[in-house]
Scaffold this motif. Structure first.
Motif, short mmCIF file in Angstrom:
data_model
loop_
_atom_site.label_atom_id
_atom_site.label_comp_id
_atom_site.label_asym_id
_atom_site.label_seq_id
_atom_site.Cartn_x
_atom_site.Cartn_y
_atom_site.Cartn_z
N ASN A 133 -6.73 13.17 5.66
CA ASN A 133 -6.45 11.70 4.96
C ASN A 133 -7.70 10.85 5.45
OD1 ASN A 133 -5.10 9.13 4.48
ND2 ASN A 133 -4.80 9.18 6.60
N TRP A 134 -8.10 10.92 6.55
CA TRP A 134 -8.96 9.90 7.19
C TRP A 134 -10.29 10.32 6.69
CZ3 TRP A 134 -6.42 11.02 12.45
CH2 TRP A 134 -5.40 10.39 12.56
N MET A 183 -13.32 3.58 4.48
CA MET A 183 -12.55 3.12 5.75
C MET A 183 -12.81 4.06 7.05
SD MET A 183 -8.58 2.74 6.23
CE MET A 183 -7.71 3.54 7.61
N MET A 187 9.80 3.74 5.65
CA MET A 187 9.38 4.43 6.64
C MET A 187 9.60 4.10 7.92
SD MET A 187 8.93 7.47 5.27
CE MET A 187 7.66 8.63 4.86
N ARG A 203 -1.91 12.29 3.35
CA ARG A 203 -0.95 11.26 3.87
C ARG A 203 0.28 11.48 3.76
NH1 ARG A 203 -1.14 5.41 4.08
NH2 ARG A 203 -2.83 5.40 2.34
N GLU A 215 -12.86 5.15 0.03
CA GLU A 215 -12.52 3.66 0.41
C GLU A 215 -13.50 3.14 1.65
OE1 GLU A 215 -8.08 2.84 1.44
OE2 GLU A 215 -7.83 4.98 0.51
N TYR A 264 -3.04 13.93 8.94
CA TYR A 264 -3.80 12.78 8.91
C TYR A 264 -5.30 12.88 8.70
CZ TYR A 264 -0.09 8.95 8.41
OH TYR A 264 0.64 8.00 8.01
N ASN A 293 6.31 1.69 3.03
CA ASN A 293 5.83 1.70 4.30
C ASN A 293 6.85 0.88 5.17
OD1 ASN A 293 4.44 -0.46 6.34
ND2 ASN A 293 2.98 1.23 6.00
N ARG A 331 -10.33 9.03 2.88
CA ARG A 331 -10.42 7.77 2.94
C ARG A 331 -11.90 7.08 3.38
NH1 ARG A 331 -5.39 4.47 5.02
NH2 ARG A 331 -5.84 3.10 3.00
#
Lengths: 212, 10
Positions: free
Chosen positions: A165-166, A175, A63, A5, A173, A162, A60, A169
């Motif tokens: 990244n997903w 998620m 950005m 990410r 996590e 990304y 965050n 995660r």
């Protein structure tokens, strides 16, 4: 935060600096779709309204402010400062064909039926297709300045990064965000043709030209 | 919690 990410965001940041560099150094926005840039500004404003009521982190926050400000600044450059260098007659993609379906998709697929969540969903769907006017313009002209292709490559790499990244995660996590993942896959897929020409031509030192 | 995590992405 994970490296995928982080590098995705940095790639996104880089893409904007490359675009600004292209406009300033050539003193022209030739080859850049105003419609795509306007769609990105819409995407950022719709998604980052949470700036005003939700604090995530300094990273965050910074950005989000940067993406909103830079996208509006680019619109200003194209609309006023370098207006004569923009040729609307080749930037002819009908954006209503993108906006309409994205509104419908947001009404159908969202996590909560609230204004911010609907806008979030809308922005995710719109972002996935916002590049189409730009790709359409590229298709029409059949060629692009090298710096413009670097901009597109950095922008495409951002959403592509990304994806790992997903996946990361999901495992670390637990998620899952089906809306963002589906839209992200579509967004990345739209770049595949471009990436192919970029890697086989531009990175080999040749000019970006589409086969006739 | 998923919602909060979602909003940390850009």
């Amino acid at each position: 935060m994970n490296l995928f990410r982080l590098f995705g965001d940095l790639s996104h940041l880089a893409s904007i600096f490359i675009l600004l560099q292209k406009i300033q150094s050539t003193r022209s926005c030739r080859g850049i779709s105003f419609k795509t840039q306007a769609l990105y500004a819409t995407v950022f404003i719709a998604r980052y309204l949470d700036l005003f009521y939700e604090w995530v982190s300094l990273y965050n926050f910074t950005m989000k402010v940067f993406f909103i400000a830079s996208s509006c600044y680019i619109l200003y450059l194209m609309k006023y400062k370098y207006r004569p260098t923009h040729d609307p007659s080749i930037d002819t993609f009908r954006v209503e064909y993108l906006l309409g379906p994205c509104v419908v998709l947001a009404l159908l697929f969202h996590y909560k039926f609230t204004v911010p969540e609907l806008l979030w969903s809308f922005s995710i769907f719109l972002e996935s297709v916002a590049i189409l006017p730009q790709l359409f313009l590229l298709q029409r002209t059949g060629e692009a300045e090298t710096i413009t292709t670097h901009y597109l490559a950095a922008l495409g790499a951002y959403r592509a990064l990304y994806i790992p990244n997903w996946i990361y995660r999901y495992f670390t996590e637990d998620m899952v965000d089906p809306i963002a993942v589906t839209a992200g896959l579509v967004q990345t897929a739209l770049y595949l043709d471009f990436f192919y020409v970029y890697v086989t031509k531009v990175l080999q030192g040749q000019k970006f030209e589409l086969p006739a | 919690p998923v919602e909060q995590k979602r909003h940390d992405e850009l």
